[in-house]
Design an enzyme around this catalytic site. Structure first.
Site, PDB file in Angstrom:
ATOM      1  N   PRO A  23      -8.598  -9.917 -12.486  1.00  0.00           N
ATOM      2  CA  PRO A  23      -7.139  -9.907 -12.331  1.00  0.00           C
ATOM      3  C   PRO A  23      -6.723 -10.438 -10.972  1.00  0.00           C
ATOM      4  O   PRO A  23      -7.280 -10.046  -9.950  1.00  0.00           O
ATOM      5  CB  PRO A  23      -6.778  -8.422 -12.485  1.00  0.00           C
ATOM      6  CG  PRO A  23      -8.021  -7.689 -12.103  1.00  0.00           C
ATOM      7  CD  PRO A  23      -9.172  -8.557 -12.506  1.00  0.00           C
ATOM      8  N   CYS A  25      -3.100 -11.363  -8.798  1.00  0.00           N
ATOM      9  CA  CYS A  25      -1.642 -11.357  -8.748  1.00  0.00           C
ATOM     10  C   CYS A  25      -1.107 -12.770  -8.532  1.00  0.00           C
ATOM     11  O   CYS A  25      -1.616 -13.520  -7.697  1.00  0.00           O
ATOM     12  CB  CYS A  25      -1.156 -10.452  -7.630  1.00  0.00           C
ATOM     13  SG  CYS A  25      -1.390  -8.695  -7.964  1.00  0.00           S
ATOM     14  N   ALA A  57      -2.588  -7.202 -11.922  1.00  0.00           N
ATOM     15  CA  ALA A  57      -2.097  -5.843 -11.699  1.00  0.00           C
ATOM     16  C   ALA A  57      -0.643  -5.736 -12.115  1.00  0.00           C
ATOM     17  O   ALA A  57       0.224  -6.445 -11.599  1.00  0.00           O
ATOM     18  CB  ALA A  57      -2.260  -5.469 -10.233  1.00  0.00           C
ATOM     19  N   GLN A 100      -4.631  -4.988 -16.181  1.00  0.00           N
ATOM     20  CA  GLN A 100      -4.894  -4.054 -15.091  1.00  0.00           C
ATOM     21  C   GLN A 100      -3.596  -3.313 -14.781  1.00  0.00           C
ATOM     22  O   GLN A 100      -2.546  -3.942 -14.588  1.00  0.00           O
ATOM     23  CB  GLN A 100      -5.376  -4.792 -13.842  1.00  0.00           C
ATOM     24  CG  GLN A 100      -5.820  -3.867 -12.721  1.00  0.00           C
ATOM     25  CD  GLN A 100      -6.200  -4.609 -11.456  1.00  0.00           C
ATOM     26  OE1 GLN A 100      -5.335  -5.197 -10.806  1.00  0.00           O
ATOM     27  NE2 GLN A 100      -7.483  -4.603 -11.110  1.00  0.00           N
ATOM     28  N   TYR A 183      -4.849   0.508  -2.834  1.00  0.00           N
ATOM     29  CA  TYR A 183      -3.629   0.901  -3.528  1.00  0.00           C
ATOM     30  C   TYR A 183      -3.663   2.406  -3.831  1.00  0.00           C
ATOM     31  O   TYR A 183      -4.597   3.109  -3.439  1.00  0.00           O
ATOM     32  CB  TYR A 183      -3.428   0.016  -4.750  1.00  0.00           C
ATOM     33  CG  TYR A 183      -3.279  -1.439  -4.352  1.00  0.00           C
ATOM     34  CD1 TYR A 183      -2.310  -1.826  -3.418  1.00  0.00           C
ATOM     35  CD2 TYR A 183      -4.131  -2.419  -4.841  1.00  0.00           C
ATOM     36  CE1 TYR A 183      -2.191  -3.151  -3.004  1.00  0.00           C
ATOM     37  CE2 TYR A 183      -4.021  -3.746  -4.424  1.00  0.00           C
ATOM     38  CZ  TYR A 183      -3.049  -4.107  -3.507  1.00  0.00           C
ATOM     39  OH  TYR A 183      -2.935  -5.409  -3.091  1.00  0.00           O
ATOM     40  N   ARG A 325     -10.941 -16.064  -7.297  1.00  0.00           N
ATOM     41  CA  ARG A 325     -10.547 -17.330  -6.668  1.00  0.00           C
ATOM     42  C   ARG A 325     -11.349 -18.504  -7.218  1.00  0.00           C
ATOM     43  O   ARG A 325     -10.825 -19.615  -7.362  1.00  0.00           O
ATOM     44  CB  ARG A 325     -10.734 -17.237  -5.150  1.00  0.00           C
ATOM     45  CG  ARG A 325      -9.783 -16.268  -4.470  1.00  0.00           C
ATOM     46  CD  ARG A 325     -10.130 -16.095  -2.994  1.00  0.00           C
ATOM     47  NE  ARG A 325      -9.190 -15.227  -2.311  1.00  0.00           N
ATOM     48  CZ  ARG A 325      -9.275 -13.905  -2.249  1.00  0.00           C
ATOM     49  NH1 ARG A 325     -10.264 -13.286  -2.870  1.00  0.00           N
ATOM     50  NH2 ARG A 325      -8.382 -13.206  -1.581  1.00  0.00           N
TER      51      ARG A 325
END
Length: 365
Positions: A23, A25, A57, A100, A183, A325
């Site tokens: 995942p 963002c 996410a 996620q 987080y 990435r």
């Protein structure tokens, strides 16, 4: 057959190979709703040949977003938007897809990375008050978060359950609970960010309580054919913080509870982290946890070469590998890995004619 291209089972879900799209963002949503960017982005990744796609996410509450442009899954509108995205993807791809789900806690209310990534104060049009286990900011210059109350903790568990229910209603195959990268769930785990004096702070048992409550509630509420995995930062890379020994203890409890996989990352909780970044730098963490659990373990972090990924699996260091990435840079990474390792990979029929000369068995429907 190379290990990388053998099937693997995550609970109720079987993948055709062991390559996972991690995942990532995109910071491109509006009011939590996926936008046209996400259609081209995830449509592209769904044609990558990977075994599973994990959607970025998605916040369980508006204040749980990292930035104002994060994807959300806190209401029916978010659910419908993600459901439409999945419906369009599945017209041309049968790749398993999960979401996620997470809450950013004290690392919320930030600018998008390309706008600086700094935390925005509540007075900013795109900012809001953040919350955390304890009123300790991530950066010294940040507005201190508000300490979350016990009633709010109980509501947070319900928010995660409701998010998982919406993910299922949207048609996805499962969820990954985000307990990594500093987080909110990770903030409860780490003694650096959790200084509470109640049953959610102090001892390891107390600091693990919230994540285990979220996991248990989702497992109890959702049917058995819905996959539930967890992403974990195995260490804070800070003396006195969350570490591998505690991660193993947590992993064993999740394993006993029927967790379908553990996705092992690291860091993100403290600016003081000292990360020895390099190829395979997180693989030993995955390997140490894998030795203590029966559920599959996914390794991630600077895994860039097919031979490197194959060696991780061949040596028993992990059960699958995830690319983030690297697959943004090369969305056909699984194709190229199959070509190098002498395997086959599934592709849409529209792409079959692109096989290089001499590799006419590389792609199949």
């Amino acid at each position: 057959m190379p290990h990388l291209f053998t099937p693997i089972t995550f609970g109720p879900l079987t993948l055709t190979n062991r390559i996972v799209v991690a995942p990532m963002c995109m910071y491109s949503a509006e009011n939590g709703l996926v936008q046209p960017w996400h259609w081209q982005h995830y449509g592209n990744l769904s044609q990558s040949g990977a075994g599973m796609l994990i959607i970025e996410a998605s916040a369980v509450a508006p204040e749980g977003r990292i930035t104002h442009a994060d994807v959300g899954i806190w209401n029916i509108h978010c659910q419908d938007a993600l459901g439409k995205l999945l419906q369009d993807i599945r017209r041309d791809s049968n790749m398993p897809a999960i979401v996620q789900v997470g809450h950013a806690g004290r690392k919320a209310s930030c600018n998008r990375p390309w706008d600086g990534g700094n935390q925005l104060p509540p007075s900013d049009a795109n900012g809001w008050n953040t919350l955390a286990p304890s009123p300790i900011p991530f950066q010294a210059e940040d507005v201190p978060p508000r300490e979350i109350t016990q009633p709010e903790i109980h509501e947070l568990v319900h928010q995660f359950v409701a998010a998982a229910q919406r993910v299922r209603a949207a048609g996805f195959d499962g969820v990954e609970i985000h307990a990594a990268h500093g987080y909110l769930l990770h903030q409860f785990l780490s003694p650096i960010s959790n200084k509470r004096q109640d049953e959610y702070g102090g001892s390891l048992e107390n600091r693990m309580r919230l994540l285990l409550a979220v996991f248990d509630a989702i497992k109890e509420t959702l049917p058995q054919d819905f996959m539930v995995g967890v992403r974990l930062s195995a260490t804070d890379w800070v003396e006195g913080g969350w570490d591998l020994e505690q991660s193993i203890a947590l992993a064993q409890l999740l394993d006993q509870r029927g967790c379908h996989y553990l996705h092992v990352s690291s860091g993100g909780l403290s600016p003081q982290q000292q990360i020895p970044v390099g190829p395979d730098y997180q693989v030993p963490l995955a390997q140490a946890i894998k030795a203590q659990v029966s559920m599959p373990v996914i390794a991630v972090g600077l895994i860039t070469e097919p031979e490197q990924a194959e060696a991780i699996l061949e040596n028993g260091q992990a059960d699958a590998v995830a690319l983030a990435r690297g697959i943004l840079y090369n969305p056909r990474w699984p194709w190229h890995a199959a070509a190098k390792l002498g395997a086959e990979v599934q592709a849409a029929p529209q792409y079959l004619r692109c096989q290089p000369h001499g590799l006419k068995a590389l792609l199949h429907r």
